[in-house]
Design a protein around this motif. Structure first.
Motif, PDB file in Angstrom:
ATOM      1  N   ASN A   3      27.038  42.937   3.706  1.00 42.74           N
ATOM      2  CA  ASN A   3      26.172  42.274   2.979  1.00 42.74           C
ATOM      3  C   ASN A   3      26.691  42.024   1.493  1.00 42.74           C
ATOM      4  O   ASN A   3      26.367  43.065   0.705  1.00 42.74           O
ATOM      5  N   THR A   4      27.401  41.204   0.955  1.00 42.35           N
ATOM      6  CA  THR A   4      27.944  41.023  -0.375  1.00 42.35           C
ATOM      7  C   THR A   4      26.853  40.891  -1.429  1.00 42.35           C
ATOM      8  O   THR A   4      27.018  41.399  -2.466  1.00 42.35           O
ATOM      9  N   ASN A   5      25.709  40.498  -1.097  1.00 42.62           N
ATOM     10  CA  ASN A   5      24.662  40.328  -1.922  1.00 42.62           C
ATOM     11  C   ASN A   5      24.100  41.567  -2.301  1.00 42.62           C
ATOM     12  O   ASN A   5      23.602  41.866  -3.391  1.00 42.62           O
ATOM     13  N   PHE A   6      23.966  42.577  -1.337  1.00 39.89           N
ATOM     14  CA  PHE A   6      23.561  43.936  -1.625  1.00 39.89           C
ATOM     15  C   PHE A   6      24.291  44.662  -2.819  1.00 39.89           C
ATOM     16  O   PHE A   6      23.989  45.084  -3.607  1.00 39.89           O
ATOM     17  N   PHE A   7      25.696  44.494  -2.525  1.00 37.75           N
ATOM     18  CA  PHE A   7      26.465  45.149  -3.398  1.00 37.75           C
ATOM     19  C   PHE A   7      26.459  44.443  -4.876  1.00 37.75           C
ATOM     20  O   PHE A   7      26.533  45.098  -5.812  1.00 37.75           O
ATOM     21  N   LYS A   8      26.232  42.965  -5.078  1.00 42.17           N
ATOM     22  CA  LYS A   8      26.423  42.181  -6.063  1.00 42.17           C
ATOM     23  C   LYS A   8      25.012  42.833  -7.029  1.00 42.17           C
ATOM     24  O   LYS A   8      24.965  43.074  -7.867  1.00 42.17           O
ATOM     25  N   GLY A  46      32.200  40.087 -12.771  1.00 39.19           N
ATOM     26  CA  GLY A  46      33.214  39.443 -13.144  1.00 39.19           C
ATOM     27  C   GLY A  46      33.031  37.921 -12.776  1.00 39.19           C
ATOM     28  O   GLY A  46      34.082  36.815 -13.181  1.00 39.19           O
ATOM     29  N   GLU A  47      32.074  37.608 -12.317  1.00 40.25           N
ATOM     30  CA  GLU A  47      31.761  36.225 -11.652  1.00 40.25           C
ATOM     31  C   GLU A  47      30.507  35.726 -12.628  1.00 40.25           C
ATOM     32  O   GLU A  47      29.725  36.737 -13.270  1.00 40.25           O
ATOM     33  N   ARG A  48      30.186  34.662 -12.575  1.00 42.43           N
ATOM     34  CA  ARG A  48      28.971  34.082 -13.491  1.00 42.43           C
ATOM     35  C   ARG A  48      27.851  34.032 -12.328  1.00 42.43           C
ATOM     36  O   ARG A  48      28.121  34.008 -11.061  1.00 42.43           O
ATOM     37  N   VAL A  49      26.629  34.455 -12.810  1.00 42.12           N
ATOM     38  CA  VAL A  49      25.638  34.841 -12.000  1.00 42.12           C
ATOM     39  C   VAL A  49      24.586  33.795 -12.552  1.00 42.12           C
ATOM     40  O   VAL A  49      24.319  33.862 -13.627  1.00 42.12           O
ATOM     41  N   ARG A  50      23.830  33.207 -11.631  1.00 40.21           N
ATOM     42  CA  ARG A  50      22.802  32.343 -11.922  1.00 40.21           C
ATOM     43  C   ARG A  50      21.265  32.778 -11.465  1.00 40.21           C
ATOM     44  O   ARG A  50      21.146  33.262 -10.596  1.00 40.21           O
TER      45      ARG A  50
END
Length: 151
Positions: A3-8, A46-50
Motif C-alpha cells: 500500500n503506497t498510500n501507507f508509506f506516503k 519528492g512529489e507534489r502532495v494535494r
C-alpha cells in the motif's frame, strides 16, 4: 501488494520546522515559500502532495491549515438487501456539531437499480418489476418500531 498510500503517510508525518515566507494575496490565495537556507530539508517524498482542508488566519498573521478528514468514519451507507441488479442501502447517522451539543443526522433509505443498456427495454422492465417486488417483500418483513422520547 504494498500500500503506497501507507508509506506516503508515514513519510509526511515528520514534523519539519522551516523558516518561510507567507504571501497573502487579494484573491484569497496563500502562498508559503521556504527560505533559501532551508533548501536541504524535504517536506514531502519528492512529489507534489494535494490536500483539501480549511485555513484559519488570525489578525496577527498566525495561520493554521487543517486538513479535512475524509473517509475516517467508514462507509456512508450500510447495505441492507441486494438483488441481482438492485440494492437497498441506509445511511449511517453521523455526528454533526451544532448549538453547543452534538446532534445525529437523519437516516435515509436508498433503493438503486443498475441495468446494462444491452438488456433492452422489455427485459429491463421485466427484471425491474421482479426485483422491485422482491425489495418490497423485504420491506414488508422489516419490523417498524417507534421509540418515544420521554421528557
Amino acid at each position: 501488494m504494498r500500500n503506497t498510500n501507507f508509506f506516503k503517510k508515514q513519510i509526511l508525518q515528520q514534523n519539519v520546522q522551516m523558516d518561510g515566507s507567507i504571501n497573502f494575496q487579494t484573491n484569497g490565495d496563500i502562498n508559503i515559500y521556504p527560505c533559501p537556507w532551508e533548501n536541504d530539508k524535504q517536506v514531502t517524498n519528492g512529489e507534489r502532495v494535494r490536500y483539501e482542508g480549511g485555513i484559519e488566519v488570525d489578525a496577527d498573521g498566525r495561520t493554521r491549515v487543517k486538513r479535512w478528514n475524509r473517509g475516517s468514519r467508514g462507509p456512508m451507507h450500510d447495505t441492507l438487501y441486494e438483488t441481482a441488479h438492485g440494492a437497498v442501502k441506509m445511511t449511517r447517522p453521523q455526528v454533526r456539531p451544532g448549538d453547543g451539543h452534538r446532534r445525529l443526522t437523519e437516516e435515509f433509505v436508498y433503493v438503486t437499480f443498475k441495468f446494462p443498456k444491452k438488456y433492452g427495454l422489455a427485459l429491463t422492465k421485466a427484471l425491474y418489476q421482479e426485483e422491485a417486488d422482491e425489495i418490497m417483500s423485504f420491506f414488508k418483513t422489516r419490523k417498524e418500531e417507534t421509540i418515544w422520547n420521554q421528557q
